[in-house]
Design a protein around this motif. Structure first.
Motif, PDB file in Angstrom:
ATOM      1  N   MET A 106       0.825  -1.197   0.000  1.00 39.27           N
ATOM      2  CA  MET A 106       0.000   0.000   0.000  1.00 39.27           C
ATOM      3  C   MET A 106       0.867   1.259   0.000  1.00 39.27           C
ATOM      4  N   ILE A 107       1.917   1.273   0.823  1.00 40.97           N
ATOM      5  CA  ILE A 107       2.782   2.451   0.902  1.00 40.97           C
ATOM      6  C   ILE A 107       3.506   2.681  -0.422  1.00 40.97           C
ATOM      7  N   LEU A 108       4.014   1.603  -1.053  1.00 37.47           N
ATOM      8  CA  LEU A 108       4.689   1.749  -2.336  1.00 37.47           C
ATOM      9  C   LEU A 108       3.706   2.186  -3.422  1.00 37.47           C
ATOM     10  N   THR A 109       2.489   1.688  -3.368  1.00 33.46           N
ATOM     11  CA  THR A 109       1.467   2.095  -4.338  1.00 33.46           C
ATOM     12  C   THR A 109       1.173   3.583  -4.221  1.00 33.46           C
ATOM     13  N   GLN A 110       1.036   4.068  -2.995  1.00 32.53           N
ATOM     14  CA  GLN A 110       0.780   5.490  -2.790  1.00 32.53           C
ATOM     15  C   GLN A 110       1.983   6.338  -3.207  1.00 32.53           C
ATOM     16  N   GLU A 111       3.191   5.830  -2.948  1.00 34.23           N
ATOM     17  CA  GLU A 111       4.406   6.576  -3.286  1.00 34.23           C
ATOM     18  C   GLU A 111       4.559   6.737  -4.795  1.00 34.23           C
ATOM     19  N   PHE A 112       4.227   5.685  -5.542  1.00 38.06           N
ATOM     20  CA  PHE A 112       4.480   5.683  -6.980  1.00 38.06           C
ATOM     21  C   PHE A 112       3.201   5.739  -7.802  1.00 38.06           C
ATOM     22  N   GLN A 113       2.119   6.299  -7.242  1.00 36.16           N
ATOM     23  CA  GLN A 113       0.855   6.292  -7.970  1.00 36.16           C
ATOM     24  C   GLN A 113       0.905   7.124  -9.243  1.00 36.16           C
ATOM     25  N   ASP A 114       1.695   8.196  -9.261  1.00 38.62           N
ATOM     26  CA  ASP A 114       1.807   8.980 -10.495  1.00 38.62           C
ATOM     27  C   ASP A 114       2.451   8.152 -11.604  1.00 38.62           C
ATOM     28  N   ALA A 134      13.343  -8.236   3.933  1.00 37.85           N
ATOM     29  CA  ALA A 134      12.975  -8.782   2.626  1.00 37.85           C
ATOM     30  C   ALA A 134      14.215  -8.991   1.777  1.00 37.85           C
ATOM     31  N   THR A 135      14.112  -9.964   0.883  1.00 37.05           N
ATOM     32  CA  THR A 135      15.093 -10.158  -0.184  1.00 37.05           C
ATOM     33  C   THR A 135      14.511  -9.559  -1.458  1.00 37.05           C
ATOM     34  N   LEU A 136      15.312  -8.779  -2.184  1.00 40.64           N
ATOM     35  CA  LEU A 136      14.849  -8.140  -3.412  1.00 40.64           C
ATOM     36  C   LEU A 136      15.469  -8.847  -4.612  1.00 40.64           C
ATOM     37  N   PRO A 182      20.284  -9.225  -0.831  1.00 43.45           N
ATOM     38  CA  PRO A 182      19.975 -10.427  -0.040  1.00 43.45           C
ATOM     39  C   PRO A 182      19.075 -10.151   1.156  1.00 43.45           C
ATOM     40  N   PHE A 183      19.294  -9.009   1.814  1.00 47.26           N
ATOM     41  CA  PHE A 183      18.455  -8.685   2.973  1.00 47.26           C
ATOM     42  C   PHE A 183      18.377  -7.179   3.149  1.00 47.26           C
ATOM     43  N   MET A 184      17.143  -6.683   3.271  1.00 49.42           N
ATOM     44  CA  MET A 184      16.902  -5.262   3.541  1.00 49.42           C
ATOM     45  C   MET A 184      15.836  -5.175   4.631  1.00 49.42           C
ATOM     46  N   GLU A 185      16.162  -4.491   5.702  1.00 49.68           N
ATOM     47  CA  GLU A 185      15.156  -4.304   6.747  1.00 49.68           C
ATOM     48  C   GLU A 185      14.071  -3.362   6.256  1.00 49.68           C
ATOM     49  N   MET A 186      12.832  -3.756   6.460  1.00 50.51           N
ATOM     50  CA  MET A 186      11.701  -2.960   5.996  1.00 50.51           C
ATOM     51  C   MET A 186      11.094  -2.196   7.161  1.00 50.51           C
ATOM     52  N   LYS A 187      11.542  -0.966   7.333  1.00 51.59           N
ATOM     53  CA  LYS A 187      11.047  -0.132   8.420  1.00 51.59           C
ATOM     54  C   LYS A 187      10.502   1.168   7.856  1.00 51.59           C
ATOM     55  N   PRO A 188       9.354   1.620   8.341  1.00 54.51           N
ATOM     56  CA  PRO A 188       8.815   2.901   7.890  1.00 54.51           C
ATOM     57  C   PRO A 188       9.851   4.010   8.101  1.00 54.51           C
ATOM     58  N   PRO A 189       9.944   4.978   7.178  1.00 50.82           N
ATOM     59  CA  PRO A 189       9.074   5.194   5.996  1.00 50.82           C
ATOM     60  C   PRO A 189       9.578   4.511   4.730  1.00 50.82           C
ATOM     61  N   TYR A 190      10.424   3.495   4.826  1.00 52.32           N
ATOM     62  CA  TYR A 190      10.854   2.679   3.688  1.00 52.32           C
ATOM     63  C   TYR A 190      11.618   3.477   2.633  1.00 52.32           C
ATOM     64  N   GLU A 191      12.404   4.435   3.081  1.00 50.63           N
ATOM     65  CA  GLU A 191      13.130   5.289   2.132  1.00 50.63           C
ATOM     66  C   GLU A 191      14.182   4.513   1.346  1.00 50.63           C
ATOM     67  N   GLU A 192      14.776   3.502   1.957  1.00 49.12           N
ATOM     68  CA  GLU A 192      15.839   2.753   1.279  1.00 49.12           C
ATOM     69  C   GLU A 192      15.328   2.085   0.007  1.00 49.12           C
ATOM     70  N   ILE A 193      14.200   1.398   0.102  1.00 44.69           N
ATOM     71  CA  ILE A 193      13.682   0.717  -1.091  1.00 44.69           C
ATOM     72  C   ILE A 193      13.084   1.717  -2.082  1.00 44.69           C
ATOM     73  N   LYS A 194      12.507   2.805  -1.597  1.00 49.56           N
ATOM     74  CA  LYS A 194      11.982   3.827  -2.508  1.00 49.56           C
ATOM     75  C   LYS A 194      13.105   4.434  -3.342  1.00 49.56           C
ATOM     76  N   ASN A 195      14.220   4.765  -2.701  1.00 46.34           N
ATOM     77  CA  ASN A 195      15.353   5.346  -3.427  1.00 46.34           C
ATOM     78  C   ASN A 195      15.945   4.351  -4.416  1.00 46.34           C
ATOM     79  N   LEU A 196      16.007   3.077  -4.022  1.00 50.03           N
ATOM     80  CA  LEU A 196      16.536   2.057  -4.915  1.00 50.03           C
ATOM     81  C   LEU A 196      15.675   1.935  -6.165  1.00 50.03           C
ATOM     82  N   ILE A 197      14.365   1.936  -5.987  1.00 50.62           N
ATOM     83  CA  ILE A 197      13.457   1.823  -7.136  1.00 50.62           C
ATOM     84  C   ILE A 197      13.614   3.014  -8.068  1.00 50.62           C
ATOM     85  N   GLY A 247      23.971   1.900  -6.459  1.00 48.16           N
ATOM     86  CA  GLY A 247      24.753   2.045  -5.235  1.00 48.16           C
ATOM     87  C   GLY A 247      24.805   0.768  -4.410  1.00 48.16           C
ATOM     88  N   LEU A 248      24.793  -0.388  -5.081  1.00 51.71           N
ATOM     89  CA  LEU A 248      24.813  -1.671  -4.389  1.00 51.71           C
ATOM     90  C   LEU A 248      26.180  -2.320  -4.490  1.00 51.71           C
TER      91      LEU A 248
END
Length: 221
Positions: free
Chosen positions: A1-9, A116-118, A138-153, A187-188
């Motif tokens: 839900m959070i990723l959907t709202q972040e990238f809805q545009d 999560a593993t991506l 291999p492993f990314m901690e998923m903690k709000p506000p999830y900026e790490e995965i948002k920036n990666l995407i 940046g990985l």
């Protein structure tokens, strides 16, 4: 839900060369086949040891389950042993496939930290069949506000938009331009889990700054 709202545009007004699907599953069992159908697969996992309730394991054995055949022999990491009374797990060799946990429901359970593993690059075309994704984190901690995965995407999207051809999925672009470039853009740091298959050609490509480091001198020591 959070990723959907972040990238809805981006979802409503896609500017990408082709499709980009994100699928999320809660554990490595992957019931919705994300690793075969998503450009970015988010697979729930954990890093702590597997907690064992020995009494419940013995109950399964008493009810007729062959622990050795159905659990120990099926472990891909070969990290489980059963002496007929106690189950032991070498967590350092555990691949976190969830087979033992799903078969011994209630007797085994994962422990924190959770994350999560991506994986990147899957698609399921009708002509050649499904192409499985491969690990990028291999492993990314998923903690709000999830900026790490948002920036990666966003980083991978920028690179894909820059170099992707029409109707070229991001996994195909990685194969065409190379995993090294993709990792640098995102940046990985490279890890063994990212190896999709052994090298199938004899060539090794160096960048100019790599030659300055003279890595062969370390190898010869």
């Amino acid at each position: 839900m959070i990723l959907t709202q972040e990238f809805q545009d981006e979802l409503h007004r896609p500017q990408f060369p082709y499709k980009f699907k994100i699928k999320t599953v809660g554990c490595p069992v992957d019931c919705n086949a994300a690793i075969a159908r998503a450009d970015l697969s988010i697979i729930g996992t954990w890093k702590g040891p597997i907690a064992i309730d020995q009494d419940k394991v013995r109950e399964y054995a008493k009810k007729g389950m062959n622990i050795q055949e159905e659990i120990v022999n099926f472990c891909p990491g070969k990290c489980i042993t059963w002496d007929g009374n106690n189950l032991s797990i070498n967590n350092s060799d555990c691949l976190r496939c969830m087979h033992c946990i799903t078969r011994l429901k209630g007797a085994l359970k994962p422990t924190p930290p959770f994350g999560a593993t991506l994986l990147i690059g899957a698609k399921a075309p009708f002509v050649i069949g499904a192409t499985l994704s491969w690990v990028i984190v291999p492993f990314m901690e998923m903690k709000p506000p999830y900026e790490e995965i948002k920036n990666l995407i966003r980083n991978m999207w920028d690179w894909w938009n820059e170099y992707g051809k029409n109707r070229e999925r991001i996994g195909e672009l990685i194969i065409r331009r190379g995993m090294r470039e993709f990792l640098e853009v995102c940046g990985l740091e490279p890890t063994p889990e990212m190896v999709r298959e052994p090298r199938n050609d004899p060539f090794w490509f160096w960048k100019e700054e790599d030659l300055e480091k003279k890595p062969w001198e370390e190898f010869l020591k």
